[in-house]
Write a protein that holds these residues in place. Structure first.
Motif, PDB file in Angstrom:
ATOM      1  N   SER A 161       0.872  -1.168   0.000  1.00  0.00           N
ATOM      2  CA  SER A 161       0.000   0.000   0.000  1.00  0.00           C
ATOM      3  C   SER A 161       0.909   1.218   0.000  1.00  0.00           C
ATOM      4  CB  SER A 161      -0.921   0.011   1.232  1.00  0.00           C
ATOM      5  OG  SER A 161      -0.176   0.267   2.405  1.00  0.00           O
ATOM      6  N   ASP A 162       0.340   2.399   0.156  1.00  0.00           N
ATOM      7  CA  ASP A 162       1.159   3.620   0.156  1.00  0.00           C
ATOM      8  C   ASP A 162       2.157   3.631   1.315  1.00  0.00           C
ATOM      9  OD1 ASP A 162      -0.110   4.493  -2.084  1.00  0.00           O
ATOM     10  OD2 ASP A 162      -1.436   5.907  -1.057  1.00  0.00           O
ATOM     11  N   THR A 163       1.812   2.969   2.419  1.00  0.00           N
ATOM     12  CA  THR A 163       2.683   3.040   3.598  1.00  0.00           C
ATOM     13  C   THR A 163       3.060   1.661   4.140  1.00  0.00           C
ATOM     14  OG1 THR A 163       0.737   3.230   5.039  1.00  0.00           O
ATOM     15  CG2 THR A 163       1.779   5.297   4.315  1.00  0.00           C
ATOM     16  N   ARG A 164       2.866   0.617   3.345  1.00  0.00           N
ATOM     17  CA  ARG A 164       3.235  -0.734   3.783  1.00  0.00           C
ATOM     18  C   ARG A 164       4.080  -1.401   2.705  1.00  0.00           C
ATOM     19  NH1 ARG A 164      -0.685  -4.379   4.442  1.00  0.00           N
ATOM     20  NH2 ARG A 164       0.086  -5.367   6.348  1.00  0.00           N
ATOM     21  N   VAL A 165       5.214  -1.977   3.140  1.00  0.00           N
ATOM     22  CA  VAL A 165       6.145  -2.620   2.218  1.00  0.00           C
ATOM     23  C   VAL A 165       6.449  -4.025   2.731  1.00  0.00           C
ATOM     24  CG1 VAL A 165       8.497  -2.575   1.276  1.00  0.00           C
ATOM     25  CG2 VAL A 165       7.188  -0.444   1.501  1.00  0.00           C
ATOM     26  N   LEU A 166       6.454  -4.996   1.808  1.00  0.00           N
ATOM     27  CA  LEU A 166       6.856  -6.355   2.156  1.00  0.00           C
ATOM     28  C   LEU A 166       8.336  -6.510   1.841  1.00  0.00           C
ATOM     29  CD1 LEU A 166       6.040  -9.250   3.047  1.00  0.00           C
ATOM     30  CD2 LEU A 166       5.698  -9.769   0.612  1.00  0.00           C
ATOM     31  N   SER A 167       9.131  -6.782   2.888  1.00  0.00           N
ATOM     32  CA  SER A 167      10.568  -6.994   2.720  1.00  0.00           C
ATOM     33  C   SER A 167      10.829  -8.494   2.617  1.00  0.00           C
ATOM     34  CB  SER A 167      11.327  -6.399   3.917  1.00  0.00           C
ATOM     35  OG  SER A 167      12.688  -6.745   3.871  1.00  0.00           O
ATOM     36  N   VAL A 168      11.458  -8.927   1.517  1.00  0.00           N
ATOM     37  CA  VAL A 168      11.692 -10.353   1.253  1.00  0.00           C
ATOM     38  C   VAL A 168      13.199 -10.591   1.142  1.00  0.00           C
ATOM     39  CG1 VAL A 168      11.182 -12.335  -0.221  1.00  0.00           C
ATOM     40  CG2 VAL A 168       9.518 -10.447  -0.025  1.00  0.00           C
ATOM     41  N   LEU A 169      13.724 -11.450   2.013  1.00  0.00           N
ATOM     42  CA  LEU A 169      15.138 -11.822   1.977  1.00  0.00           C
ATOM     43  C   LEU A 169      15.245 -13.257   1.491  1.00  0.00           C
ATOM     44  CD1 LEU A 169      18.173 -11.400   2.774  1.00  0.00           C
ATOM     45  CD2 LEU A 169      17.560 -12.304   5.023  1.00  0.00           C
ATOM     46  N   ILE A 170      16.023 -13.502   0.435  1.00  0.00           N
ATOM     47  CA  ILE A 170      16.195 -14.834  -0.144  1.00  0.00           C
ATOM     48  C   ILE A 170      17.678 -15.203  -0.062  1.00  0.00           C
ATOM     49  CG2 ILE A 170      15.859 -16.287  -2.184  1.00  0.00           C
ATOM     50  CD1 ILE A 170      13.808 -14.152  -3.138  1.00  0.00           C
ATOM     51  N   THR A 171      17.975 -16.372   0.514  1.00  0.00           N
ATOM     52  CA  THR A 171      19.365 -16.821   0.621  1.00  0.00           C
ATOM     53  C   THR A 171      19.680 -17.817  -0.494  1.00  0.00           C
ATOM     54  OG1 THR A 171      19.014 -18.768   2.003  1.00  0.00           O
ATOM     55  CG2 THR A 171      19.127 -16.628   3.122  1.00  0.00           C
ATOM     56  N   ASP A 172      20.959 -18.091  -0.665  1.00  0.00           N
ATOM     57  CA  ASP A 172      21.360 -19.031  -1.709  1.00  0.00           C
ATOM     58  C   ASP A 172      20.964 -20.466  -1.392  1.00  0.00           C
ATOM     59  OD1 ASP A 172      23.183 -19.363   0.362  1.00  0.00           O
ATOM     60  OD2 ASP A 172      24.841 -19.872  -0.988  1.00  0.00           O
ATOM     61  N   SER A 173      20.588 -20.743  -0.122  1.00  0.00           N
ATOM     62  CA  SER A 173      20.142 -22.082   0.250  1.00  0.00           C
ATOM     63  C   SER A 173      18.646 -22.265   0.034  1.00  0.00           C
ATOM     64  CB  SER A 173      20.484 -22.367   1.717  1.00  0.00           C
ATOM     65  OG  SER A 173      19.853 -21.432   2.562  1.00  0.00           O
ATOM     66  N   GLY A 174      17.984 -21.219  -0.463  1.00  0.00           N
ATOM     67  CA  GLY A 174      16.560 -21.316  -0.736  1.00  0.00           C
ATOM     68  C   GLY A 174      15.664 -20.812   0.373  1.00  0.00           C
ATOM     69  N   ARG A 175      16.242 -20.337   1.464  1.00  0.00           N
ATOM     70  CA  ARG A 175      15.444 -19.812   2.566  1.00  0.00           C
ATOM     71  C   ARG A 175      14.840 -18.486   2.168  1.00  0.00           C
ATOM     72  NH1 ARG A 175      15.615 -19.383   8.221  1.00  0.00           N
ATOM     73  NH2 ARG A 175      13.573 -18.518   8.766  1.00  0.00           N
ATOM     74  N   VAL A 176      13.551 -18.308   2.464  1.00  0.00           N
ATOM     75  CA  VAL A 176      12.839 -17.059   2.176  1.00  0.00           C
ATOM     76  C   VAL A 176      12.294 -16.516   3.491  1.00  0.00           C
ATOM     77  CG1 VAL A 176      10.931 -15.983   0.942  1.00  0.00           C
ATOM     78  CG2 VAL A 176      12.202 -17.856  -0.125  1.00  0.00           C
ATOM     79  N   GLU A 177      12.661 -15.299   3.819  1.00  0.00           N
ATOM     80  CA  GLU A 177      12.212 -14.651   5.054  1.00  0.00           C
ATOM     81  C   GLU A 177      11.460 -13.379   4.673  1.00  0.00           C
ATOM     82  OE1 GLU A 177      11.795 -14.063   9.163  1.00  0.00           O
ATOM     83  OE2 GLU A 177      12.844 -15.758   8.233  1.00  0.00           O
ATOM     84  N   GLN A 178      10.211 -13.242   5.135  1.00  0.00           N
ATOM     85  CA  GLN A 178       9.368 -12.103   4.755  1.00  0.00           C
ATOM     86  C   GLN A 178       8.911 -11.330   5.999  1.00  0.00           C
ATOM     87  OE1 GLN A 178       6.824 -13.204   1.005  1.00  0.00           O
ATOM     88  NE2 GLN A 178       6.543 -14.837   2.493  1.00  0.00           N
ATOM     89  N   ARG A 179       8.920 -10.028   5.897  1.00  0.00           N
ATOM     90  CA  ARG A 179       8.410  -9.164   6.969  1.00  0.00           C
ATOM     91  C   ARG A 179       7.659  -7.984   6.339  1.00  0.00           C
ATOM     92  NH1 ARG A 179      11.766  -9.764  11.698  1.00  0.00           N
ATOM     93  NH2 ARG A 179      12.242 -12.002  11.776  1.00  0.00           N
ATOM     94  N   VAL A 180       6.619  -7.533   7.006  1.00  0.00           N
ATOM     95  CA  VAL A 180       5.895  -6.331   6.574  1.00  0.00           C
ATOM     96  C   VAL A 180       6.434  -5.137   7.347  1.00  0.00           C
ATOM     97  CG1 VAL A 180       3.662  -5.176   6.470  1.00  0.00           C
ATOM     98  CG2 VAL A 180       3.824  -7.620   5.946  1.00  0.00           C
TER      99      VAL A 180
END
Length: 339
Positions: free
Chosen positions: A142-161
């Motif tokens: 949204s205008d004031t919400r961002v999803l931060s996505v971290l992806i590692t080379d081992s395939g791990r995906v970590e998401q935070r709003v």
């Protein structure tokens, strides 16, 4: 000294008790198993086993059940690791092969292991000490919400709003994403954490407070990838075996919720000749799990080692469970090595 026949008697007592949950008597051993000797001879063997504290009578004039010491001897010298059936091996390959990333692979692994063993299944996240940042994605929600996505080379995906106090336009967000990937892409977790600490020079002063919020969230995500933690499935299996525990089962349930305790137990377990670690009954008492057995095996992900295994009452099918733990660990190592 316990004779070879007495050891075979111990083997069938363990197997019959695990299957029936009923104490095993000499008559049932003679009736069910081809020892070729009288019930009186079997009683003598059982008396020797009882003197060695390998079996015990739970009630007066009852049959016998294995002690923790008896289970230990069975696991170390008598257990026959039956190979998994073709259907079981295919189920492992099909079920785990459908996973998209590390989180899903591990979640599916514990669900599958729980189904194969009918125990509580546990898997430890790899330490990711060697993992590197493959990519960072910033997705406007949204205008004031961002999803931060971290992806590692081992395939791990970590998401935070990330909740922002004011608008950050998409052009500025795209520029920040590009600069973040240039700064931390390819870095190890510890290097990435250091790069995201302090002044980053990723944007002008007019948006610095927003950038600080996003980079702070990313630091938390990097930290989450560096911490040991467990995924668990099948707690209902423990409840279904409640009769195998004296008193209440709740102290056991509380103990397995303490991940730090379980991780410490994992770290102290020695691997046997089968590639499986087994800790039985009173060996687990310092961890509040004195009426349980824990079976684990190691797996690797991009060179980082971790463990998966099962936890249940001491009355469990050790042969089947050891084989299942080892098979899932080996497939998991192969799958994560290919990704």
């Amino acid at each position: 000294m316990v004779s070879d026949r007495s050891l075979e008697v111990l083997r069938v007592i363990v197997q019959d008790y695990v299957a029936s949950r009923e104490p095993v008597g000499s008559k049932s051993i003679v009736d069910r198993h081809a020892f070729g000797v009288s019930a009186a001879t079997i009683r003598n063997d059982m008396a020797l086993l009882e003197e060695e504290e390998l079996i015990v009578a739970p009630h007066t004039s009852s049959g016998r059940i294995p002690t923790d010491k008896g289970y230990r001897l069975f696991v170390d010298h008598l257990a026959d690791l039956r190979p998994l059936t073709g259907a079981q091996r295919q189920a492992i390959e099909v079920f785990l092969g459908q996973s998209a990333d590390l989180d899903e692979v591990l979640a599916r692994s514990v669900r599958l292991l729980s189904q194969l063993t009918h125990q509580v299944a546990l898997v430890q996240y790899p330490s990711l000490s060697r993992a590197t940042v493959r990519h960072i994605e910033l997705v406007p929600l949204s205008d004031t919400r961002v999803l931060s996505v971290l992806i590692t080379d081992s395939g791990r995906v970590e998401q935070r709003v990330v909740e922002l106090p004011r608008l950050l336009d998409e052009a500025a967000l795209a520029e920040l994403r590009s600069r973040l990937n240039a700064v931390v892409g390819g870095l190890s977790m510890s290097e990435a954490a250091a790069a995201l600490t302090g002044p980053t020079g990723l944007g002008g002063p007019e948006v610095q407070d927003l950038i600080d919020l996003i980079t702070s969230t990313l630091r938390d995500q990097v930290g989450a990838n560096r911490q040991d933690r467990l995924v668990m499935a099948g707690a209902a299996n423990l409840v279904r075996t409640e009769d195998d525990f004296t008193g209440s089962i709740y102290p056991v349930l509380e103990a397995i919720e303490e991940q730090v305790v379980l991780l410490r137990l994992f770290g102290e377990m020695a691997t046997d000749q089968h590639g499986v670690s087994v800790s039985i009954g009173r060996e687990n008492a310092p961890f509040g799990l004195g009426e349980t057995s824990v079976l684990t095996s190691g797996y690797t992900s991009r060179g980082d080692a971790a463990r998966l295994g099962v936890l249940g009452p001491t009355r469990m099918d050790y042969s089947n469970n050891m084989a299942a733990v080892r098979a899932v660990a080996r497939y998991l190592s192969r799958l994560l090595g290919e990704n």
